[in-house]
Design a protein around this motif. Structure first.
Motif, short mmCIF file in Angstrom:
data_model
loop_
_atom_site.label_atom_id
_atom_site.label_comp_id
_atom_site.label_asym_id
_atom_site.label_seq_id
_atom_site.Cartn_x
_atom_site.Cartn_y
_atom_site.Cartn_z
N LEU A 31 -11.79 4.10 -23.07
CA LEU A 31 -12.52 5.18 -22.34
C LEU A 31 -13.51 4.63 -21.26
O LEU A 31 -14.28 5.27 -20.75
CB LEU A 31 -13.50 5.82 -23.39
CG LEU A 31 -12.65 6.72 -24.46
CD1 LEU A 31 -13.64 6.90 -25.60
CD2 LEU A 31 -11.72 7.68 -24.00
N SER A 32 -12.94 3.45 -20.69
CA SER A 32 -13.94 2.83 -19.47
C SER A 32 -13.79 3.58 -18.45
O SER A 32 -12.97 4.25 -18.14
CB SER A 32 -13.46 1.18 -19.29
OG SER A 32 -13.49 0.62 -20.53
N ALA A 33 -14.63 3.35 -17.54
CA ALA A 33 -14.60 3.93 -16.26
C ALA A 33 -14.21 2.79 -15.11
O ALA A 33 -15.13 1.90 -15.00
CB ALA A 33 -16.06 4.45 -16.00
N TYR A 34 -13.52 3.29 -14.38
CA TYR A 34 -12.96 2.18 -13.13
C TYR A 34 -12.95 3.43 -11.66
O TYR A 34 -12.77 4.12 -11.76
CB TYR A 34 -11.71 1.70 -13.22
CG TYR A 34 -11.31 1.12 -14.66
CD1 TYR A 34 -11.25 -0.25 -14.90
CD2 TYR A 34 -10.55 2.02 -15.43
CE1 TYR A 34 -11.06 -0.63 -16.12
CE2 TYR A 34 -10.14 1.51 -16.87
CZ TYR A 34 -10.62 0.15 -17.07
OH TYR A 34 -10.18 -0.40 -18.28
N TRP A 35 -13.55 2.46 -10.86
CA TRP A 35 -13.69 3.45 -9.44
C TRP A 35 -13.63 2.21 -8.25
O TRP A 35 -13.99 1.14 -8.46
CB TRP A 35 -14.73 4.31 -9.43
CG TRP A 35 -16.04 3.50 -9.45
CD1 TRP A 35 -16.82 3.50 -8.40
CD2 TRP A 35 -16.88 3.51 -10.71
NE1 TRP A 35 -18.19 3.07 -9.07
CE2 TRP A 35 -18.18 3.17 -10.29
CE3 TRP A 35 -16.71 3.66 -12.03
CZ2 TRP A 35 -19.37 2.57 -11.11
CZ3 TRP A 35 -17.83 3.17 -12.93
CH2 TRP A 35 -18.99 2.92 -12.41
N ILE A 36 -12.95 2.80 -7.21
CA ILE A 36 -13.09 2.12 -5.87
C ILE A 36 -13.42 3.19 -4.69
O ILE A 36 -13.31 4.42 -5.02
CB ILE A 36 -11.55 1.45 -5.68
CG1 ILE A 36 -10.37 2.93 -5.98
CG2 ILE A 36 -11.22 0.38 -6.61
CD1 ILE A 36 -9.18 2.24 -5.32
N SER A 52 -14.27 -4.13 3.12
CA SER A 52 -15.23 -3.50 2.31
C SER A 52 -14.76 -3.25 0.93
O SER A 52 -15.48 -2.66 0.23
CB SER A 52 -16.02 -2.42 2.96
OG SER A 52 -15.16 -1.16 3.27
N ILE A 53 -13.56 -3.30 0.86
CA ILE A 53 -12.81 -2.83 -0.52
C ILE A 53 -13.76 -3.55 -1.80
O ILE A 53 -14.06 -4.96 -1.59
CB ILE A 53 -11.40 -3.48 -0.67
CG1 ILE A 53 -10.90 -2.96 -2.04
CG2 ILE A 53 -11.24 -4.96 -0.66
CD1 ILE A 53 -10.92 -1.02 -2.09
N HIS A 54 -14.11 -2.75 -2.54
CA HIS A 54 -14.76 -3.34 -3.85
C HIS A 54 -14.30 -2.31 -5.15
O HIS A 54 -13.63 -1.33 -4.81
CB HIS A 54 -16.29 -3.05 -3.52
CG HIS A 54 -16.84 -2.14 -3.27
ND1 HIS A 54 -16.62 -1.15 -1.92
CD2 HIS A 54 -17.43 -0.85 -3.90
CE1 HIS A 54 -17.08 -0.28 -2.07
NE2 HIS A 54 -17.70 0.09 -2.98
N GLY A 55 -14.79 -2.68 -6.26
CA GLY A 55 -14.41 -2.00 -7.51
C GLY A 55 -15.67 -2.14 -8.61
O GLY A 55 -16.30 -3.25 -8.44
N ASP A 56 -15.49 -1.24 -9.46
CA ASP A 56 -16.61 -1.19 -10.50
C ASP A 56 -16.01 -0.89 -11.66
O ASP A 56 -15.05 -0.25 -11.87
CB ASP A 56 -17.36 0.05 -10.29
CG ASP A 56 -18.28 0.03 -8.85
OD1 ASP A 56 -17.79 -0.23 -7.91
OD2 ASP A 56 -19.53 0.06 -8.92
#
Length: 456
Positions: free
Chosen positions: A267-272, A422-426
């Motif tokens: 149920l994790s959240a991932y975003w870019i 500037s690509i990054h992820g959380d």
């Protein structure tokens, strides 16, 4: 960026404008009342003598202070050394020749000695290693710190990527989220009590499992960098937990049963940051989130604690990415790359190929904090095959592999955060503890390649 360079975000205070500026700051925080960990980039000096900068050769490694010789120095302002107590001081260095020391002094280049770090050849100017020493007494609070190079080796003898200062402190500074130690101990005990599944003889011996997550939604939200500030971020593309927004917490994510990921236990959240072709958003069809290990011996790897979060990459990095740049986008599929955009920063793919990117996260953790002011200082990348010093806990090596339904064009593309660099992820962990634990035990600890279901 794929390094332990941790650039601390200025704390979110007062008005939204201040919050937005703080969220994108790349300077060392001067507002930490008690420094648990402060990481100082070598290139962030306020003054220097004899120092040149160069890009590191490792993917996303940023810059380093290059080819330093005896007598060279750098000055760093407002380095918060926290409260009284033991201080662990580290530097990430590389050297092809010679030995020497890095003297860290306060106030001036000849001021009181804070720490001495030994240097020695690491196998090359871009073969990085971390050197660490403990200090029992030291000045407290924000200090001016000088790094003075000493060596009897003629000429250049060392490169420096960053310094870190890890103090015991009597409590967490704003932005640090200390782990509930009793809860973590219980999670680790549950993990250690698990019986590993037998590995079939024909399994590929690679420590890895994955979650395959379809695109969910887009919002100008960021619950890690700008919590509770709806619409305050650039546009992000979210994967995994369908409820993710500016107000998401560990509890709300775990309380939601809706995810685009397989397995449903994730149920994790991932975003870019969202990608645009002209003014049209190009949303990835899915993201494969790989959980693996780069350690020669991954047996010590532990699962992520509940509520753990971190960021990889740098939204403020706005530099050209010509062909061959570390960590750049590439073309996957038949025909591959057939050209570059007019500005040279994006690949143009064959009609039978598509734009792809892989973003790699840190894989060593301080074992104390679920998050940090810049969302990076509680974690580090391993460059020498082990997790030690200020970051002793091996965690799964997380990476996002994102495929976009576009071949690109001469006109190029852009991210919501700016240039390709500037690509990054959380990552905001909301796995079911048992499901994650069994995968780490079966697949990573045993060096066995598993699928999304966590089976061989």
């Amino acid at each position: 960026m794929h390094r332990q360079p941790a650039r601390l975000y200025t704390l979110l205070v007062e008005a939204l404008v201040v919050a937005l500026a703080a969220a994108l700051s790349l300077t060392v925080s001067t507002q930490q009342a008690r420094a648990a960990t402060v990481t100082v980039q070598a290139e962030s000096y306020a003054a220097q003598s004899g120092v040149a900068l160069e890009g590191t050769a490792d993917a996303g490694g940023g810059q380093n202070a290059a080819f330093l010789a005896d007598g060279d120095w750098m000055r760093f302002d407002n380095v918060d050394l926290g409260t009284a107590g033991r201080l662990t001081v580290s530097a990430r260095i590389a050297s092809a020749v010679g030995t020497g020391t890095i003297e860290l002094r306060t106030t001036s280049a000849t001021g009181p000695l804070l720490a001495v770090l030994q240097t020695a050849p690491t196998g090359g100017w871009q073969n990085w290693a971390t050197r660490t020493t403990d200090v029992t007494t030291h000045p407290t609070g924000p200090q001016t710190v000088f790094a003075v190079l000493r060596s009897t080796t003629p000429g250049d003898f060392v490169n420096i990527n960053w310094f870190s200062f890890v103090g015991e402190g009597s409590g967490p500074a704003a932005g640090w989220v200390p782990i509930d130690q009793a809860k973590w101990n219980a999670q680790v005990a549950q993990f250690r009590a698990m019986t590993a599944a037998p590995v079939p003889a024909d399994v590929v011996r690679v420590p890895e499992f994955n979650a395959t997550c379809d695109y969910s939604h887009s919002k100008q939200d960021d619950p890690i960098v700008l919590p509770n500030l709806a619409g305050a971020s650039h546009m992000h593309s979210f994967f995994g937990n369908k409820s993710t927004d500016a107000f998401s917490t560990a509890q709300s994510l775990r309380g939601s049963a809706a995810t685009t990921c397989a397995p449903a236990d994730d149920l994790s959240a991932y975003w870019i940051p969202s990608l645009y072709e002209g003014n049209k958003a190009v949303e990835p069809q899915n993201m494969i989130v790989y959980y693996g290990s780069r350690l020669p011996d991954p047996a010590a790897t532990l699962p992520f604690p509940e509520g753990f979060r971190m960021i990889a990459g740098d939204a403020k990095a706005q530099t050209p990415t010509p062909a061959g740049s570390p960590g750049q986008y590439w073309c996957a599929g038949a025909g591959g790359e057939i050209g570059r955009s007019t500005d040279g920063n994006w690949p143009v793919c064959a009609p039978t190929a598509h734009l792809t990117h892989q973003l790699v996260f840190p894989d060593c953790w301080d074992g104390k904090n679920l998050d940090s002011p810049d969302h990076k200082s509680h974690v580090a990348y391993t460059y020498d095959g082990k997790c030690s010093g200020a970051y002793p806990v091996a965690i799964p090596n997380l990476s996002f592999v994102v495929s976009y339904p576009t071949s690109g064009s001469a006109a190029g593309l852009r991210l919501a955060s700016g240039m390709a660099s500037s690509i990054h992820g959380d990552f905001f962990n909301a796995w079911d503890n048992a499901a994650l634990g069994h995968r780490v035990k079966d697949c990573i600890v045993q060096k066995a390649k598993c699928n999304s279901a966590g089976t061989f």
